[in-house]
Enzyme design. Structure first.
Site, PDB file in Angstrom:
ATOM      1  N   LYS A 178       0.879  -1.177   0.000  1.00  0.00           N
ATOM      2  CA  LYS A 178       0.000   0.000   0.000  1.00  0.00           C
ATOM      3  C   LYS A 178       0.914   1.224   0.000  1.00  0.00           C
ATOM      4  CE  LYS A 178      -1.831   3.079   1.920  1.00  0.00           C
ATOM      5  NZ  LYS A 178      -1.648   4.501   1.552  1.00  0.00           N
ATOM      6  N   GLU A 253       9.089   1.307  11.215  1.00  0.00           N
ATOM      7  CA  GLU A 253      10.206   2.202  10.848  1.00  0.00           C
ATOM      8  C   GLU A 253       9.639   3.614  10.906  1.00  0.00           C
ATOM      9  OE1 GLU A 253      13.336   1.424  10.094  1.00  0.00           O
ATOM     10  OE2 GLU A 253      13.362  -0.667   9.457  1.00  0.00           O
ATOM     11  N   CYS A 287      13.517  10.354   7.169  1.00  0.00           N
ATOM     12  CA  CYS A 287      13.386   9.859   8.546  1.00  0.00           C
ATOM     13  C   CYS A 287      14.694  10.043   9.302  1.00  0.00           C
ATOM     14  CB  CYS A 287      12.969   8.403   8.543  1.00  0.00           C
ATOM     15  SG  CYS A 287      14.097   7.348   7.642  1.00  0.00           S
ATOM     16  N   GLU A 386       9.996  16.291  15.220  1.00  0.00           N
ATOM     17  CA  GLU A 386      10.393  16.032  13.835  1.00  0.00           C
ATOM     18  C   GLU A 386       9.662  17.038  12.945  1.00  0.00           C
ATOM     19  OE1 GLU A 386       8.887  12.482  11.868  1.00  0.00           O
ATOM     20  OE2 GLU A 386      10.903  12.068  11.122  1.00  0.00           O
TER      21      GLU A 386
END
Ligand code: NAD
Length: 484
Positions: A178, A253, A287, A386
């Site tokens: 997906k 992750e 990331c 973040e």
């Protein structure tokens, strides 16, 4: 858009391309100018259900019967096709994600490398025999989980497909992918490549759609045996909770707020390009972005000056112009990053330097000037959260102990960079920093597909990349034979 060389509005299930069950589509935007790049299928629960069924049938059929070496050969063939089409794939990724072309080229080569690596590894994962009571022979078998679900973000589709789907297929799983609704053209191109290479029908299924619809349906599906999720912490928690209803294992992750720690004895000339690149690559939407630069006080002011000089030289523009920085993925992402810059202004935190947007950048693109921030304390939101944009904060520290304290004082633990010539300190920090990987006198080690990757704390759990991923995408069966 007419120059995308395939039909983009289809799902790929059981080796067939067709519209989503509900017949609906979603707009895919070109972040470089804000126009419609393509329309993609809006897959939903019914499509996910069919895809899981197709994957199961593949495991019970031709795909499940293949020898490990034959699976490896197919992956290697896919890797060769990726190399042949690398330029076309890079262009698609650049248009779709908005990343500068040279970065997208590196991603295409990484995808090929993952397929080579996992193709070569497919027949090298084996079990053991275990010394036990003399009347027994005990052995372990490494087996695929079965149907693996892969939910991936928009920032590095090719790389994440390579490390996640590549490893899962190598172990003999059948995958349902997906991709993200913001960028999924290379996921579709990947399915085309699998088809051309002769991957048996159902071994790979691709269902584009929104997270709330297709993503949630995949994570809650009782026919899935393992989920690999790459994305934000909040969504990762939802995916893990949904999978928990069926006790399905999950690899997460997730995000990061990774420190790059520079000691006064470091080779600053060598460090400088890494320090900036780790913050601005893919417009900071990475990331593992090195978004906190921690600098030992004696060299802080000098290094800040040199970082500022680099920032002032950064050029921002359309992906295909291949400058330092491209647009952000969406208007929404741009708003989020701008809200952090507004917070800096509101709290009197200095923007030490900014890059510039080229004059002829299309007006509809999601461009933002990269910003280097000085004077935000280590506890400030700019130094804790973040941001996922081209923004780095520079934070001074007094000594090694303080550097470790600041480095570890976020909820994340993905990556850390350490710059020092002191060998003892290199080893002490490598142990003291709580993160999935530590890079000493470099950052990212060139991305090596061979290197296991993953997080601790809120950055996730489980490892992808490298040989380690093959253990994550398989399960161990113990067989004890009593023979007298
Ligand atoms: P996101 O969590 O919003 O979306 C990621 C994927 O999850 C997309 O495919 C999305 O459609 C899907 N999704 C959304 N809601 C869902 C739901 N309720 N159920 C199931 N699936 C759902 O993340 P994003 O904003 O697209 O990506 C950015 C994040 O990803 C950042 O936090 C970044 O650090 C992280 N990331 C981590 C890694 C890593 O390797 N650790 C790599 C790349 C990105």
């Amino acid at each position: 858009m007419s120059d995308i060389p395939f039909e983009t509005r289809h799902v790929f299930i059981a080796g067939e391309w067709r519209p989503a069950d509900a017949g609906e589509t979603l707009e895919l935007q070109n972040p470089s100018d804000g126009t419609e790049l393509a329309r993609i299928a809006r897959g939903g629960a019914a499509d996910i259900d069919r895809a899981v069924g197709a994957a199961r049938a593949a495991l019970d059929g031709a795909w499940g019967r293949l020898a490990a070496a034959e699976r490896g050969r197919l992956l290697a063939a896919m890797g060769r096709l990726v190399l042949e089409q690398a330029e076309e794939l890079a262009r698609l990724e650049a248009l779709d994600v908005g990343k500068p072309l040279r970065q997208a080229r590196a991603d295409a080569l990484a995808l090929a490398r993952y397929l080579e690596f996992y193709g070569g590894a497919a027949d090298k994962v084996h079990g053991e025999t275990i010394p036990y009571q003399p009347a027994y022979t005990v052995l372990t078998l490494r087996e695929p989980h079965g149907v693996t679900g892969h939910i991936i973000p928009w920032n590095y589709p090719m790389q994440i497909i390579g490390r996640s789907v590549g490893a899962a297929l190598a172990m003999g799983n059948a995958a349902v992918l997906k991709p993200a609704e913001e960028a999924c053209l290379t996921a579709l191109a990947f399915a085309k490549i699998a088809e051309r290479a002769g991957l048996p029908a159902g071994a790979l299924n691709v269902v584009p759609g929104t997270g709330e619809e297709a993503g949630a349906a995949l994570s809650a599906h009782g026919g899935v045996d393992h989920i690999s999720f790459t994305g934000s912490v909040a969504t990762g928690a939802l995916v893990q909770a949904a999978a928990a209803h069926h006790a399905v294992p999950v690899t997460l992750e997730l995000g990061g707020k990774s420190p790059q720690i520079v000691f006064a004895d470091a080779d600053l000339d060598a460090a400088l390009p890494y320090l900036v690149n780790a913050g601005i690559q893919n417009a900071g939407q990475t990331c593992s972005a090195g978004s906190r630069i921690l600098v030992e006080r004696p060299v802080h002011d000098a290094l800040l000056g040199r970082l500022a000089e680099r920032y002032r030289a950064l050029k921002v523009g359309p992906a295909l112009a291949d400058l330092d920085v491209g647009p952000l993925i969406s208007a929404r992402q741009k708003e989020i990053v701008e809200s952090y810059l507004a917070l800096a202004r509101q709290d009197g935190v200095a923007v030490a330097a900014e890059g510039s947007i080229i004059a002829n950048a299309p007006r509809g693109g999601y461009y933002l000037r990269p910003a280097l921030i000085a004077g935000a304390g280590p506890g400030h939101r700019l130094a804790q959260e973040e941001i996922f944009g081209p923004v780095q904060v520079v934070i001074p520290f007094a000594d090694e102990a303080e550097a470790v304290r600041i480095a570890n004082a976020t909820q994340y633990g993905l990556v850390a960079g350490v710059w020092t010539r002191d060998g003892g300190r290199q080893l002490r920090l490598a142990r003291a920093i709580r993160s999935g990987q530590v890079f000493v006198n470099n950052y990212g080690a060139g991305g090596g597909v061979e290197l296991p990757f993953g997080g601790v704390k809120r950055s996730g759990h489980g490892r992808e990349k490298g040989f380690e991923a093959l253990y994550g995408f398989s399960t161990l069966k113990t067989v004890a034979i009593l023979h007298g």
